[in-house]
Scaffold this active site. Structure first.
Site, PDB file in Angstrom:
ATOM      1  N   SER A   1       0.431 -28.748  11.384  1.00  0.00           N
ATOM      2  CA  SER A   1       0.001 -28.516  12.762  1.00  0.00           C
ATOM      3  C   SER A   1      -1.511 -28.599  12.858  1.00  0.00           C
ATOM      4  O   SER A   1      -2.222 -27.775  12.284  1.00  0.00           O
ATOM      5  CB  SER A   1       0.470 -27.142  13.246  1.00  0.00           C
ATOM      6  OG  SER A   1      -0.122 -26.826  14.482  1.00  0.00           O
TER       7      SER A   1
ATOM      8  N   HIS B   1       2.118 -32.486  13.716  1.00  0.00           N
ATOM      9  CA  HIS B   1       2.589 -31.572  14.754  1.00  0.00           C
ATOM     10  C   HIS B   1       1.439 -31.263  15.709  1.00  0.00           C
ATOM     11  O   HIS B   1       0.366 -30.831  15.292  1.00  0.00           O
ATOM     12  CB  HIS B   1       3.113 -30.278  14.118  1.00  0.00           C
ATOM     13  CG  HIS B   1       3.836 -29.389  15.075  1.00  0.00           C
ATOM     14  ND1 HIS B   1       5.118 -29.640  15.495  1.00  0.00           N
ATOM     15  CD2 HIS B   1       3.448 -28.255  15.693  1.00  0.00           C
ATOM     16  CE1 HIS B   1       5.508 -28.682  16.323  1.00  0.00           C
ATOM     17  NE2 HIS B   1       4.504 -27.840  16.475  1.00  0.00           N
TER      18      HIS B   1
ATOM     19  N   ASP C   1       0.357 -29.103  18.928  1.00  0.00           N
ATOM     20  CA  ASP C   1       0.659 -27.939  19.763  1.00  0.00           C
ATOM     21  C   ASP C   1      -0.190 -27.958  21.024  1.00  0.00           C
ATOM     22  O   ASP C   1      -1.407 -27.760  20.962  1.00  0.00           O
ATOM     23  CB  ASP C   1       0.382 -26.645  18.997  1.00  0.00           C
ATOM     24  CG  ASP C   1       1.421 -26.362  17.928  1.00  0.00           C
ATOM     25  OD1 ASP C   1       2.610 -26.359  18.260  1.00  0.00           O
ATOM     26  OD2 ASP C   1       1.036 -26.151  16.768  1.00  0.00           O
TER      27      ASP C   1
ATOM     28  N   MET D   1      -0.945 -26.052  24.508  1.00  0.00           N
ATOM     29  CA  MET D   1      -0.763 -24.747  25.149  1.00  0.00           C
ATOM     30  C   MET D   1      -1.547 -24.695  26.453  1.00  0.00           C
ATOM     31  O   MET D   1      -2.672 -25.198  26.525  1.00  0.00           O
ATOM     32  CB  MET D   1      -1.263 -23.629  24.229  1.00  0.00           C
ATOM     33  CG  MET D   1      -0.660 -23.615  22.849  1.00  0.00           C
ATOM     34  SD  MET D   1      -1.389 -22.290  21.851  1.00  0.00           S
ATOM     35  CE  MET D   1      -0.657 -22.636  20.258  1.00  0.00           C
TER      36      MET D   1
ATOM     37  N   HIS E   1       4.619 -30.638  20.683  1.00  0.00           N
ATOM     38  CA  HIS E   1       5.263 -29.372  21.054  1.00  0.00           C
ATOM     39  C   HIS E   1       4.561 -28.832  22.294  1.00  0.00           C
ATOM     40  O   HIS E   1       3.444 -28.325  22.221  1.00  0.00           O
ATOM     41  CB  HIS E   1       5.146 -28.391  19.880  1.00  0.00           C
ATOM     42  CG  HIS E   1       5.741 -27.050  20.142  1.00  0.00           C
ATOM     43  ND1 HIS E   1       5.504 -25.965  19.319  1.00  0.00           N
ATOM     44  CD2 HIS E   1       6.576 -26.597  21.108  1.00  0.00           C
ATOM     45  CE1 HIS E   1       6.158 -24.913  19.790  1.00  0.00           C
ATOM     46  NE2 HIS E   1       6.800 -25.272  20.879  1.00  0.00           N
TER      47      HIS E   1
ATOM     48  N   MET F   1       4.011 -26.212  24.772  1.00  0.00           N
ATOM     49  CA  MET F   1       4.131 -24.795  25.116  1.00  0.00           C
ATOM     50  C   MET F   1       3.473 -24.600  26.473  1.00  0.00           C
ATOM     51  O   MET F   1       2.435 -23.952  26.606  1.00  0.00           O
ATOM     52  CB  MET F   1       3.497 -23.933  24.023  1.00  0.00           C
ATOM     53  CG  MET F   1       4.284 -23.942  22.732  1.00  0.00           C
ATOM     54  SD  MET F   1       3.459 -23.051  21.380  1.00  0.00           S
ATOM     55  CE  MET F   1       2.462 -24.382  20.715  1.00  0.00           C
TER      56      MET F   1
ATOM     57  N   MET G   1      11.440 -21.365  16.794  1.00  0.00           N
ATOM     58  CA  MET G   1      10.159 -20.689  16.621  1.00  0.00           C
ATOM     59  C   MET G   1      10.357 -19.467  15.717  1.00  0.00           C
ATOM     60  O   MET G   1      11.188 -18.608  16.003  1.00  0.00           O
ATOM     61  CB  MET G   1       9.593 -20.245  17.964  1.00  0.00           C
ATOM     62  CG  MET G   1       9.116 -21.385  18.864  1.00  0.00           C
ATOM     63  SD  MET G   1       7.804 -22.386  18.117  1.00  0.00           S
ATOM     64  CE  MET G   1       6.518 -21.151  17.831  1.00  0.00           C
TER      65      MET G   1
ATOM     66  N   ASP H   1       8.938 -23.603  13.089  1.00  0.00           N
ATOM     67  CA  ASP H   1       7.499 -23.541  13.330  1.00  0.00           C
ATOM     68  C   ASP H   1       7.041 -22.090  13.404  1.00  0.00           C
ATOM     69  O   ASP H   1       7.505 -21.327  14.240  1.00  0.00           O
ATOM     70  CB  ASP H   1       7.184 -24.252  14.656  1.00  0.00           C
ATOM     71  CG  ASP H   1       5.696 -24.255  15.001  1.00  0.00           C
ATOM     72  OD1 ASP H   1       4.888 -23.812  14.159  1.00  0.00           O
ATOM     73  OD2 ASP H   1       5.357 -24.715  16.103  1.00  0.00           O
TER      74      ASP H   1
END
Length: 218
Positions: A7, A32, A34, A36, A65, A67, A136, A174
């Site tokens: 990540s 990966h 992330d 957010m 991913h 979020m 998660m 993850d």
């Protein structure tokens, strides 16, 4: 084949290109990413521009991913020729089936993520539509958290459902994945393991990736 998904949330952003080259050298399988929004999770990370800055500079595919509260709106921004998965959260989607199909319509694989308190049973009606389920093993929003053990049972349940129905989606874990628990995570049925701090905080990043691969690939 089991793949390590480092990540980049845990990378040094002043050296992002260098760090990505190091995980590629070490045999990582996918990057990966992330994203957010500070609303769905209590933190803000980065947008599609950061990920796109890496496109063409690495051969590794992207594992996105989201979020975020409105994944339907923002998912298209993360599509590149190297985007393999775009994963949305079950908890963020009012019409989950529709959102999964919208991701697939972008020409990428669709994943659905489950927070620690969300049961695997919540995906009963869409398992045949997903390409990946992300379990998660921490509460999303921050890197460097401790692994929540119930995630292993959820992976086992999901693996059993997958086998019973003859499905072939990937299972990703993850949060808090380390060299110490990677074998147990893979043994429970996960074939994609996300690791952030455990990779990027290492003194030798390529060697740390190789150590992970040795464990998760048997």
């Amino acid at each position: 084949m089991n793949r390590l998904a480092p990540s980049i949330l845990s990378a040094d952003f002043s050296r992002l290109g260098e760090h990505v080259a190091e995980i590629e050298k070490g045999g990582a399988g996918i990057i990966h990413v992330d994203a957010m929004d500070g609303h769905f999770v209590p933190n803000i990370s980065f947008g599609a521009a950061v990920m796109k800055s890496l496109a063409g500079k690495t051969k590794l595919p992207f594992d996105v991913h989201l979020m975020i509260t409105d994944p339907d709106k923002y998912a298209p921004e993360f599509v590149t020729p190297q985007t393999e998965y775009i994963t949305i959260h079950q908890e963020a989607c009012v019409h989950l089936h529709r959102s999964i199909q919208a991701v697939k319509a972008l020409g990428v694989k669709a994943g659905v993520a489950l927070n620690p308190a969300t049961p695997v049973s919540s995906l009963e009606c869409v398992l045949s539509d997903v390409d990946m389920v992300l379990i998660m093993s921490v509460n999303p929003g921050f890197g460097g958290q401790k692994f929540i053990p119930v995630a292993l049972e959820k992976v086992r349940q999901l693996s059993e459902m997958k086998k019973a129905r003859g499905l072939c989606f990937d299972i990703e874990v993850d949060g808090g994945v380390t060299l110490e628990n990677a074998a147990e995570v893979a043994g429970a049925g996960a074939n994609l393991l996300v690791a952030g701090s455990a990779v990027f905080k290492a003194d030798d990043i390529p060697e740390r990736c190789r150590a992970f691969n040795e464990i998760i690939r048997g």
